[in-house]
Design an enzyme around this catalytic site. Structure first.
Site, PDB file in Angstrom:
ATOM      1  N   LEU B 244       0.249  -1.626  -0.461  1.00  0.00           N
ATOM      2  CA  LEU B 244       0.084  -1.357   0.974  1.00  0.00           C
ATOM      3  C   LEU B 244       0.234  -2.642   1.784  1.00  0.00           C
ATOM      4  CD1 LEU B 244      -2.923   1.120   0.610  1.00  0.00           C
ATOM      5  CD2 LEU B 244      -0.536   1.691   1.093  1.00  0.00           C
ATOM      6  N   HIS B 245       1.393  -3.290   1.615  1.00  0.00           N
ATOM      7  CA  HIS B 245       1.607  -4.579   2.283  1.00  0.00           C
ATOM      8  C   HIS B 245       1.299  -4.517   3.792  1.00  0.00           C
ATOM      9  CE1 HIS B 245       3.540  -6.065  -1.318  1.00  0.00           C
ATOM     10  NE2 HIS B 245       4.584  -5.270  -1.205  1.00  0.00           N
ATOM     11  N   ASP B 246       2.155  -3.839   4.516  1.00  0.00           N
ATOM     12  CA  ASP B 246       2.072  -3.877   5.984  1.00  0.00           C
ATOM     13  C   ASP B 246       0.835  -3.191   6.547  1.00  0.00           C
ATOM     14  OD1 ASP B 246       4.384  -5.331   5.945  1.00  0.00           O
ATOM     15  OD2 ASP B 246       5.687  -3.689   6.570  1.00  0.00           O
TER      16      ASP B 246
END
Lengths: 320, 320
Positions: B244-246
């Site tokens: 869930l980078h962003d």
């Protein structure tokens, strides 16, 4: 070491406080036949490290082990003074060891390593705990060295851990990145014992006091030599203690330290002049799924070791 | 976000699957007043990302939020195609979103960011989840931007964690290292949310199914868009899921994600052409003793976050 006969070991070092512990470990380890020692600049100048090694070997009753002077300067730049703030200007924390009567051999460290490997093809283990200059020079003398040597264990680098001379570079590799690149690329069966594991293995003041209390000339000297080194690490850890860089690599070589996580992965040394200079760039992208990719010829990068090496090291040094 | 009034937020992004989740998060967060969005090349070309953003905002009922086209090429090299293997060639995993009637604004992303900051000095929060090209261009327009903006949260970089496009470089930073260096050096109150934390926050298949099951047009679209992204990460983790980078960076910006360990330390971006190019070299040498050194103006580097953000993210998206 699983062999029943002692395994021939060649040591290349820059003695140095923790190098002294590694040398003592090797001498105290019954599985080791220490066939020679090369000296390279690093913690101190090569000549100083050679002197320290001769003196220490004499204290250990091993004047028979030849000590070979190696590179003073690094492959593409000069030695500029080492780490007197860590090891003392003399490399032994200001403690004068009894001066041995032995002197360095007439053979260079690089040539001696090649000779030792050629004399027992496929048997020699190399422990390199300083900058890799001498080993790189040995590769120039004998490009087949990786086939002649059984395995190489180096103390150096930092894969995920922070560096110790820059944000990302460890001292041995940073001293001579070009040499490190050549050695890591040469095709040795090679294990990298770097800051990822060495920073987590410590000698505490109780270990040092036990060495002093044992009272043999060697254990007392090691305890005294450690005082300066402990004072340096007190700035890092908030109490007198030391990490066990070089002896841990020696423990890996002798098989006394089990590697809990040590994937074979591509390692590139940053030889650029950028901010990453001297970094060992290990490709750990398989970290999240158990390193499923196989890189059979790549170095083994120690990321976790089992157990408390400080206790094991102390126990063995107390046999000296 | 501790303020009672919604905080003005400007988003710069390269939409992208996880960008879409971040946009949805911002729209679903009551504390956020999304005043504008800039599009930069990264996962996809800037124009494609802008189109995706317009379409997504329309689905979210936020056609009022202006979308500004930003840099197609990076500061010192051209855009060369993005990450179609991760996000699909269209950036939405091959799922065609309903085409919105809205179009991009006549103002560039860089100018729009400057305008938004000037309009509310000291209030605007910037969330930058793509390459930092537009933000670097905004600094050229308005060098005082770091004083005009309240804080910046970026998704980018890897401090100790492995990189994702090279052994040490994360995609957003690697796409435009020069821009990243300028932004990190500019004096923003800046938080770096990189792979050290984003790789440990996941959406699993159960989260995706919950989005599909909720059945609103937006949640269904997000669930469908995630399928391609999940398939990419299945290669990494051995099961369909996604990191869930962003959205994690968005969660940090909104204050919903607590930083358990995030020292302010010097960060240098490797802009060399060496093997470390694009690495965020964070000086974490204080790691072993609680980061006692203080670098007041330095970026905050997220090393650990509290809690399971996947669950928090899902819960909020299900309100859409």
């Amino acid at each position: 070491m699983t062999d029943t006969a002692p395994t021939p070991v060649f040591l290349d070092c820059d003695t140095g406080v923790d190098d002294a512990l590694a040398i003592a470990w090797l001498v105290a380890s019954p599985g080791v036949d220490l066939v020679g020692v090369g000296a390279v600049s690093g913690n101190v100048a090569a000549a100083t490290g050679a002197r320290n090694t001769l003196d220490l070997l004499a204290m250990l009753g091993r004047e028979d082990v030849p000590v070979h002077l190696g590179a003073h300067d690094f492959l593409d730049h000069p030695f500029t003074g080492g780490a007197p703030h860590v090891h003392g200007a003399d490399g032994t924390g200001g403690v004068a060891l009894p001066r041995a009567v032995t002197e360095v051999s007439g053979t260079s460290a690089a040539q001696a390593l090649v000779d030792a490997a050629r004399a027992r093809p496929g048997e020699l283990r190399l422990l390199a705990i300083g900058p890799l200059t001498n080993v790189a020079l040995a590769l120039e003398v004998e490009p087949e060295l990786p086939r002649l040597v059984r395995e190489v264990v180096i103390m150096g680098g930092a894969a995920m851990a922070p560096g110790n001379v820059t944000a990302v570079a460890e001292a041995n590799i940073h001293n001579d990145p070009l040499a490190a690149a050549r050695v890591l690329d040469a095709g040795f069966d090679l294990t990298v014992v770097g800051l990822d594991v060495t920073m987590h293995q410590r000698f505490e003041e109780e270990h040092r006091r036990a060495l002093l209390a044992a009272g043999t000339p060697v254990t007392r000297a090691l305890g005294e030599v450690l005082e300066f080194y402990f004072a340096f690490y007190a700035q890092r850890f908030g109490r007198p203690c030391s990490v066990l860089h070089d002896p841990l690599a020696a423990g890996v070589l002798t098989g006394d330290v089990a590697l809990a996580l040590a994937p074979r992965v591509p390692v590139e040394v940053d030889t650029s002049d950028g901010p990453g200079r001297g970094q060992t760039i290990a490709d750990l992208r398989g970290l999240y799924h158990g390193f499923p990719d196989h890189f059979p010829g790549a170095p083994r990068v120690a990321l976790e070791v089992e157990g408390d090496f400080g206790a094991v090291l102390l126990e063995r040094l107390l046999t000296l």
